[in-house]
Design a protein around this motif. Sequence first.
Motif, PDB file in Angstrom:
ATOM      1  N   LYS A 106      32.513 -16.737   9.102  1.00 55.09           N
ATOM      2  CA  LYS A 106      32.230 -16.580   7.682  1.00 55.09           C
ATOM      3  C   LYS A 106      32.466 -15.138   7.280  1.00 55.09           C
ATOM      4  O   LYS A 106      32.035 -14.223   7.978  1.00 55.09           O
ATOM      5  CB  LYS A 106      30.767 -16.960   7.418  1.00 55.09           C
ATOM      6  N   GLY A 107      33.171 -14.949   6.181  1.00 55.05           N
ATOM      7  CA  GLY A 107      33.362 -13.604   5.637  1.00 55.05           C
ATOM      8  C   GLY A 107      32.680 -13.533   4.299  1.00 55.05           C
ATOM      9  O   GLY A 107      31.516 -13.879   4.156  1.00 55.05           O
ATOM     10  N   GLN A 108      33.469 -13.155   3.277  1.00 58.20           N
ATOM     11  CA  GLN A 108      32.880 -13.048   1.941  1.00 58.20           C
ATOM     12  C   GLN A 108      33.379 -14.145   1.016  1.00 58.20           C
ATOM     13  O   GLN A 108      33.180 -14.093  -0.186  1.00 58.20           O
ATOM     14  CB  GLN A 108      33.211 -11.680   1.355  1.00 58.20           C
ATOM     15  N   GLU A 109      34.051 -15.184   1.628  1.00 60.32           N
ATOM     16  CA  GLU A 109      34.752 -16.143   0.783  1.00 60.32           C
ATOM     17  C   GLU A 109      33.860 -16.971  -0.136  1.00 60.32           C
ATOM     18  O   GLU A 109      34.290 -17.415  -1.189  1.00 60.32           O
ATOM     19  CB  GLU A 109      35.675 -17.051   1.615  1.00 60.32           C
ATOM     20  N   LEU A 110      32.619 -17.166   0.230  1.00 60.36           N
ATOM     21  CA  LEU A 110      31.743 -17.970  -0.625  1.00 60.36           C
ATOM     22  C   LEU A 110      31.239 -17.182  -1.828  1.00 60.36           C
ATOM     23  O   LEU A 110      30.642 -17.733  -2.737  1.00 60.36           O
ATOM     24  CB  LEU A 110      30.536 -18.489   0.166  1.00 60.36           C
ATOM     25  N   GLU A 111      31.466 -15.890  -1.796  1.00 57.70           N
ATOM     26  CA  GLU A 111      30.986 -15.011  -2.861  1.00 57.70           C
ATOM     27  C   GLU A 111      29.501 -15.197  -3.105  1.00 57.70           C
ATOM     28  O   GLU A 111      29.014 -15.158  -4.232  1.00 57.70           O
ATOM     29  CB  GLU A 111      31.813 -15.233  -4.138  1.00 57.70           C
TER      30      GLU A 111
END
Length: 705
Positions: free
Chosen positions: A234-239
């Motif tokens: 998980k990165g920052q893609e879900l904002e």
Amino acid sequence: MSETITKSISDFFGEDVFNDAVMQARLPKKVYNALKKTMDEGKELDMATADVVANAMKDWAIEKGATHYTHWFQPLTGITAEKHDSFISPAKKDGKVLMEFSGKELVKGEPDASSFPSGGLRATFEARGYTAWDCTSPAFIRHDAAGAILCIPTAFCSYTGEALDAKTPLLRSMEALNTQALRLLKLFGNTTATHVTTSVGAEQEYFLVDRSKFLQRKDLIYTGHTLFGAMPPKGQELEDQYFGSIRERVGAFMKVVNEELWKLGVCAKTQHNEVAPSQHELAPIYSETNVAVDQNQLMMETMKKVAERQGLMCLLHEKPFAGVNGSGKHDNWSIISNDGINLLDPGKKPHENLLFQLVLVCLLKAIDDHADLLRESAATVGNDYRLGANEAPPAVLSVFLGEQIQDILDQIIASGNATSTKQSELLKTGVATLPDFKKDATDRNRTSPFAFTGNKFEFRMVGSSASIAEPNTVLNTITAEAFCEACDELEKADDFDAALKSLLKRYATEHQRIVFNGNGYSDEWIDEAAKRGLPNLKTMVDSIPSLTTEKAKKMFEKFGVFTAKELESRAEIKYEDYAKEVNIEARTMIDMASKSLIPSCVKYTKSLADTVIALKEAGADYSLAKENLDEVVSLVTSAKAALKALIADTDKAAALEAGLDQAAFYRDIIKNDMAALRAPIDTLEMIVDKDYWPMPSYGDLLFEV
Ligand code: ADP
Ligand code: MG
């Protein structure tokens, strides 16, 4: 519980600052007035006054527990420097000590300054450098493990008066802008303004990581950012981080940082989670530029100290983690007179506000003429990982105006004369119980490096670790130059209105190419910018020559901000800094790969090989284990080869003479070698058993704070 929890902020705000209220209370009226004259009007300070101020400052500081004082200055290292002296002086008779602090000690300090960067301005055998009290920025007391120290903001110059710091040119640029802005105001009949200053609010982004994990990573310890690391699932893609609710541990950090800053008179105002996991932001309320520069340094120092005390580390690097957003420092900038005019405020009817229009076209001219310099002012080694990487502004400078001001500019270009203003509309939510309110006249553009935001410009290229002194020095000076040229022309005009109209039209037309309201992250814009002839200085090394062009020298000398010699020396320092910093990064990678990462992978291959042998001996299917083994061996082989190349090239680089060529070698060869070493190791991180991996992963650092 902290002692301040029961107090309201106003009870302790500024309690550690020798501010106006303290001065009024403690200084004789005559002395106070003399000091104010120096602060407000730049009048010279006499020694008798300085003696009285010093004594009052000392008494105040001692009451607050201070044992030492320091001239707090900002050499060209990007951070602050200090040398502590205690107030004690032996009493003649009784073997006891007196507490003393003279005007001379307040006004002038002499650190043995041979080890600060001077770029050839001073050889080590000519070590004299002086710190001079900047009375326009208040003294303060800092409490930490070293006790309480009276910190006196100062400028730092060489024996021959050359600036060796970030502060001196900044103060010079503020004076230059003051002079030219007053001329401009006068043209419009203003008789009340006697001083114009630039104001700055710097939004500071940062990351917080766990200190015990930080200490397990040599890259974080030596360079402040990671040089290896595979992306977590998980990165920052879900904002979901941006403006998300603040975790308890982070909240506790923010609370103490705020309290400490408030005591130091810093108006810490806005805090929130930023885009990347574990990334946050803190913004103070804006203040005069030199104060803002000091306060930003205080913010950075305070955040680092408080984090450590709480078992955290505050990362101010521009790119702590590849693959998630980096950190910047938005420099909100405006020009305000002491009779209350913000020259960047268009008012309700910008089409009638000729002063604003003139300031606007002058700024477009300034930025278009000196886009290279402004870009350079934001260049750091860390920022090279960020600018132009589809998350931060591109390395091409352009100005965002927004719909309303763009429309004014279009009208000026068409006829020299704006006759109407696009008004903002009501925001309709479609829900009866929600209030309808007036929208801002323009939407935001997050991709622009230099954006108009209502009554100020926001320069967004600045890196999170950098001092904001240089960007503001450049902004002030290029603006002073544009104001000066406009005034030269308009003061001479017989028909002011006609001359103004013609100048507005000419500047707007000639410099409209710097305006861009679209998506700054798109490739089309980079192509379009090239067609418009705008500079695209991709790296710090590319941008350093901007400092020493004839154009830059002429301007800085004309306004007394830098001598040509000072500029040359600064360029030299920057090439060296670049080489040194990349060299440290390369050597850190070599250290980690040779002593820890590759050996760990080799150990893992041993365990895989044992498995293969065991399966084989048992007559079982060992093809999968063999496949794993082959894959790891092949990646380790690539890593080994890349490591060898990096070692050989780093030795070559270090042997080169300092300067542009050496810096370019680091940029072109070493950086590539570093990427080549990182790639196989990051792939290995994803296949090697976690028990064998010798350091915390991105996931451990970013999600387990
Ligand atoms: P934005 O939402 O446009 O980023 P904020 O109100 O959050 O604006 O302010 C961002 C920073 O700009 C803060 O530090 C604020 O104090 C500063 N600021 C606001 N007005 C001005 C001004 N006129 N000049 C300089 N800085 C300003
Ligand atoms: Mg902002």
